[in-house]
Design a protein around this motif. Structure first.
Motif, PDB file in Angstrom:
ATOM      1  N   LEU A  74       2.587   5.010  -6.665  1.00 31.61           N
ATOM      2  CA  LEU A  74       1.963   5.832  -5.632  1.00 31.61           C
ATOM      3  C   LEU A  74       3.037   6.699  -4.987  1.00 31.61           C
ATOM      4  CD1 LEU A  74      -0.223   3.112  -3.823  1.00 31.61           C
ATOM      5  CD2 LEU A  74      -0.815   4.486  -5.825  1.00 31.61           C
ATOM      6  N   VAL A  75       2.942   7.998  -5.230  1.00 31.53           N
ATOM      7  CA  VAL A  75       3.877   8.943  -4.632  1.00 31.53           C
ATOM      8  C   VAL A  75       3.082   9.777  -3.632  1.00 31.53           C
ATOM      9  CG1 VAL A  75       5.499  10.826  -5.072  1.00 31.53           C
ATOM     10  CG2 VAL A  75       5.243   8.985  -6.770  1.00 31.53           C
ATOM     11  N   ASN A  76       3.613   9.923  -2.446  1.00 32.84           N
ATOM     12  CA  ASN A  76       2.946  10.652  -1.359  1.00 32.84           C
ATOM     13  C   ASN A  76       1.524  10.137  -1.112  1.00 32.84           C
ATOM     14  OD1 ASN A  76       5.237  12.356  -1.102  1.00 32.84           O
ATOM     15  ND2 ASN A  76       4.475  13.661  -2.738  1.00 32.84           N
ATOM     16  N   PRO A  77       1.331   8.807  -1.063  1.00 32.65           N
ATOM     17  CA  PRO A  77      -0.027   8.274  -0.909  1.00 32.65           C
ATOM     18  C   PRO A  77      -0.567   8.407   0.500  1.00 32.65           C
ATOM     19  CG  PRO A  77       1.525   6.485  -0.802  1.00 32.65           C
ATOM     20  CD  PRO A  77       2.329   7.730  -1.097  1.00 32.65           C
ATOM     21  N   GLU A  78      -1.891   8.456   0.575  1.00 26.08           N
ATOM     22  CA  GLU A  78      -2.567   8.421   1.859  1.00 26.08           C
ATOM     23  C   GLU A  78      -3.872   7.658   1.685  1.00 26.08           C
ATOM     24  OE1 GLU A  78      -4.159  12.267   3.195  1.00 26.08           O
ATOM     25  OE2 GLU A  78      -3.774  13.021   1.177  1.00 26.08           O
ATOM     26  N   ILE A  79      -4.242   6.932   2.720  1.00 27.66           N
ATOM     27  CA  ILE A  79      -5.513   6.213   2.700  1.00 27.66           C
ATOM     28  C   ILE A  79      -6.578   7.186   3.173  1.00 27.66           C
ATOM     29  CG2 ILE A  79      -6.833   4.309   3.694  1.00 27.66           C
ATOM     30  CD1 ILE A  79      -4.101   2.812   3.947  1.00 27.66           C
ATOM     31  N   ILE A  80      -7.618   7.375   2.360  1.00 26.05           N
ATOM     32  CA  ILE A  80      -8.663   8.328   2.720  1.00 26.05           C
ATOM     33  C   ILE A  80      -9.959   7.648   3.147  1.00 26.05           C
ATOM     34  CG2 ILE A  80      -7.713  10.273   1.433  1.00 26.05           C
ATOM     35  CD1 ILE A  80      -9.617   9.628  -0.858  1.00 26.05           C
ATOM     36  N   GLN A  81     -10.062   6.335   2.884  1.00 25.13           N
ATOM     37  CA  GLN A  81     -11.268   5.608   3.297  1.00 25.13           C
ATOM     38  C   GLN A  81     -10.940   4.127   3.438  1.00 25.13           C
ATOM     39  OE1 GLN A  81     -14.430   6.027   0.450  1.00 25.13           O
ATOM     40  NE2 GLN A  81     -15.994   5.740   1.995  1.00 25.13           N
ATOM     41  N   ARG A  82     -11.498   3.510   4.480  1.00 25.46           N
ATOM     42  CA  ARG A  82     -11.328   2.070   4.730  1.00 25.46           C
ATOM     43  C   ARG A  82     -12.690   1.467   5.031  1.00 25.46           C
ATOM     44  NH1 ARG A  82      -5.749   1.346   7.030  1.00 25.46           N
ATOM     45  NH2 ARG A  82      -5.009   3.445   7.433  1.00 25.46           N
ATOM     46  N   SER A  83     -12.879   0.212   4.604  1.00 25.50           N
ATOM     47  CA  SER A  83     -14.095  -0.496   4.989  1.00 25.50           C
ATOM     48  C   SER A  83     -13.841  -2.002   4.975  1.00 25.50           C
ATOM     49  CB  SER A  83     -15.257  -0.143   4.045  1.00 25.50           C
ATOM     50  OG  SER A  83     -14.961  -0.535   2.728  1.00 25.50           O
ATOM     51  N   GLY A  84     -14.651  -2.707   5.739  1.00 26.81           N
ATOM     52  CA  GLY A  84     -14.544  -4.164   5.800  1.00 26.81           C
ATOM     53  C   GLY A  84     -13.302  -4.610   6.561  1.00 26.81           C
ATOM     54  N   VAL A 102      -2.363 -11.118   8.797  1.00 28.01           N
ATOM     55  CA  VAL A 102      -2.477  -9.735   9.262  1.00 28.01           C
ATOM     56  C   VAL A 102      -3.904  -9.257   9.011  1.00 28.01           C
ATOM     57  CG1 VAL A 102      -1.611  -7.372   8.945  1.00 28.01           C
ATOM     58  CG2 VAL A 102      -0.050  -9.311   8.675  1.00 28.01           C
ATOM     59  N   VAL A 103      -4.456  -8.500   9.952  1.00 24.35           N
ATOM     60  CA  VAL A 103      -5.782  -7.898   9.781  1.00 24.35           C
ATOM     61  C   VAL A 103      -5.617  -6.591   9.008  1.00 24.35           C
ATOM     62  CG1 VAL A 103      -7.777  -6.891  10.932  1.00 24.35           C
ATOM     63  CG2 VAL A 103      -6.672  -8.917  11.897  1.00 24.35           C
ATOM     64  N   ARG A 104      -6.382  -6.449   7.938  1.00 28.12           N
ATOM     65  CA  ARG A 104      -6.369  -5.232   7.120  1.00 28.12           C
ATOM     66  C   ARG A 104      -7.804  -4.904   6.734  1.00 28.12           C
ATOM     67  NH1 ARG A 104      -1.170  -2.956   6.785  1.00 28.12           N
ATOM     68  NH2 ARG A 104       0.351  -4.598   6.432  1.00 28.12           N
ATOM     69  N   ALA A 105      -8.013  -3.684   6.238  1.00 31.99           N
ATOM     70  CA  ALA A 105      -9.312  -3.322   5.676  1.00 31.99           C
ATOM     71  C   ALA A 105      -9.499  -4.090   4.370  1.00 31.99           C
ATOM     72  CB  ALA A 105      -9.372  -1.819   5.408  1.00 31.99           C
ATOM     73  N   ALA A 106     -10.723  -4.533   4.100  1.00 27.69           N
ATOM     74  CA  ALA A 106     -11.016  -5.290   2.883  1.00 27.69           C
ATOM     75  C   ALA A 106     -11.029  -4.379   1.653  1.00 27.69           C
ATOM     76  CB  ALA A 106     -12.349  -6.006   3.006  1.00 27.69           C
ATOM     77  N   LYS A 107     -11.324  -3.104   1.874  1.00 27.23           N
ATOM     78  CA  LYS A 107     -11.409  -2.149   0.766  1.00 27.23           C
ATOM     79  C   LYS A 107     -10.843  -0.816   1.234  1.00 27.23           C
ATOM     80  CE  LYS A 107     -14.794  -0.205  -2.455  1.00 27.23           C
ATOM     81  NZ  LYS A 107     -16.204  -0.204  -2.857  1.00 27.23           N
ATOM     82  N   VAL A 108     -10.032  -0.197   0.396  1.00 31.37           N
ATOM     83  CA  VAL A 108      -9.506   1.132   0.715  1.00 31.37           C
ATOM     84  C   VAL A 108      -9.638   2.049  -0.494  1.00 31.37           C
ATOM     85  CG1 VAL A 108      -7.830   0.393   2.465  1.00 31.37           C
ATOM     86  CG2 VAL A 108      -7.117   0.545   0.080  1.00 31.37           C
ATOM     87  N   ARG A 130      -4.948  -4.955   0.424  1.00 30.78           N
ATOM     88  CA  ARG A 130      -3.926  -5.394   1.368  1.00 30.78           C
ATOM     89  C   ARG A 130      -2.545  -4.892   0.944  1.00 30.78           C
ATOM     90  NH1 ARG A 130      -5.184 -10.456   1.432  1.00 30.78           N
ATOM     91  NH2 ARG A 130      -3.394 -11.418   0.459  1.00 30.78           N
ATOM     92  N   CYS A 131      -2.269  -4.973  -0.345  1.00 27.35           N
ATOM     93  CA  CYS A 131      -0.973  -4.527  -0.860  1.00 27.35           C
ATOM     94  C   CYS A 131      -0.799  -3.017  -0.669  1.00 27.35           C
ATOM     95  CB  CYS A 131      -0.852  -4.916  -2.330  1.00 27.35           C
ATOM     96  SG  CYS A 131       0.799  -4.654  -3.004  1.00 27.35           S
ATOM     97  N   MET A 132      -1.836  -2.249  -0.987  1.00 26.89           N
ATOM     98  CA  MET A 132      -1.760  -0.795  -0.799  1.00 26.89           C
ATOM     99  C   MET A 132      -1.480  -0.456   0.663  1.00 26.89           C
ATOM    100  SD  MET A 132      -5.002   0.549  -3.010  1.00 26.89           S
ATOM    101  CE  MET A 132      -4.868   1.064  -4.716  1.00 26.89           C
ATOM    102  N   GLN A 133      -2.198  -1.102   1.578  1.00 28.51           N
ATOM    103  CA  GLN A 133      -2.016  -0.827   3.007  1.00 28.51           C
ATOM    104  C   GLN A 133      -0.623  -1.232   3.480  1.00 28.51           C
ATOM    105  OE1 GLN A 133      -5.806  -1.798   5.416  1.00 28.51           O
ATOM    106  NE2 GLN A 133      -6.133  -2.757   3.411  1.00 28.51           N
ATOM    107  N   HIS A 134      -0.139  -2.382   3.014  1.00 29.15           N
ATOM    108  CA  HIS A 134       1.184  -2.875   3.399  1.00 29.15           C
ATOM    109  C   HIS A 134       2.260  -1.891   2.944  1.00 29.15           C
ATOM    110  CE1 HIS A 134       4.136  -6.276   4.028  1.00 29.15           C
ATOM    111  NE2 HIS A 134       4.826  -5.502   3.211  1.00 29.15           N
ATOM    112  N   GLU A 135       2.167  -1.448   1.677  1.00 28.80           N
ATOM    113  CA  GLU A 135       3.191  -0.546   1.137  1.00 28.80           C
ATOM    114  C   GLU A 135       3.114   0.842   1.770  1.00 28.80           C
ATOM    115  OE1 GLU A 135       5.589  -1.899  -0.383  1.00 28.80           O
ATOM    116  OE2 GLU A 135       4.532  -3.785  -0.713  1.00 28.80           O
ATOM    117  N   ILE A 136       1.916   1.353   2.008  1.00 33.41           N
ATOM    118  CA  ILE A 136       1.789   2.660   2.666  1.00 33.41           C
ATOM    119  C   ILE A 136       2.302   2.564   4.101  1.00 33.41           C
ATOM    120  CG2 ILE A 136       0.148   4.412   3.466  1.00 33.41           C
ATOM    121  CD1 ILE A 136      -1.396   3.919   0.793  1.00 33.41           C
ATOM    122  N   ASP A 137       2.079   1.417   4.752  1.00 27.15           N
ATOM    123  CA  ASP A 137       2.673   1.207   6.072  1.00 27.15           C
ATOM    124  C   ASP A 137       4.192   1.386   6.011  1.00 27.15           C
ATOM    125  OD1 ASP A 137       0.439   0.783   7.640  1.00 27.15           O
ATOM    126  OD2 ASP A 137       0.778  -1.376   7.917  1.00 27.15           O
TER     127      ASP A 137
END
Length: 169
Positions: A74-84, A102-108, A130-137
């Motif tokens: 993932l290069v220059n990633p951004e989360i465009i949708q979150r749910s759950g 940690v609280v995270r979105a169930a689906k991104v 969770r991994c995508m959100q952690h790494e983008i963080d």
């Protein structure tokens, strides 16, 4: 080549990464080194700031090198949708021996570029989410310990200081 993983409180971990603009052989070599480093550390995700490089690059592989199809760059990633909502335990290669829920979105749904500069979208659920959100963080300069309660964070930071004094950090 296995790269050294930096630990908290290294300043690069709390700085937003710079966008990647050059998609060349040097970038692809760096991505390969990141995968090698992540596998050697038995991780499932690794962000460039964790190896001291302030760039918006992360690698993920939930299969731990067992399935090449599961490798994600993932290069220059951004989360465009979150749910759950998920409330699960996380760890981090820059915080060895520290694990907290940690609280995270169930689906991104994310939008990113690959190592050749091609844009794509991908979805992740449960552990991948969770991994995508952690790494983008990481790429945003946000660390998982700042997503937990202040009490738990204080306990974790106290543990780190104790290990630093003992020469174990």
């Amino acid at each position: 080549m296995i790269l050294p993983i930096v630990k908290y409180p290294e300043p690069v971990l709390q700085q937003p990464g710079e966008p990647v603009t050059e998609f060349d052989d040097e970038l692809r070599k760096f991505v390969a080194d990141m995968f090698e480093t992540m596998y050697a550390a038995q991780g499932i995700g690794l962000a460039a700031p964790q190896v001291g490089v302030s760039k918006r690059i992360t690698v993920i592989d939930l299969s731990n090198a067992k399935d090449p199809e599961k490798k994600m760059v993932l290069v220059n990633p951004e989360i465009i949708q979150r749910s759950g909502r998920l409330y699960e335990e996380e760890g981090c290669l820059s915080f060895p021996e520290i694990r907290e829920k940690v609280v995270r979105a169930a689906k991104v749904r994310i939008r990113a570029q690959d190592e050749f500069g091609e844009w794509f979208e991908a979805e992740g659920e449960e552990l991948l989410s969770r991994c995508m959100q952690h790494e983008i963080d990481h790429l945003d300069g946000t660390l998982f310990i700042f997503r937990i309660s202040s009490l738990k964070r204080d306990l974790a930071l106290r543990k780190i200081r104790k290990m630093q004094r003992a020469g174990e950090w």
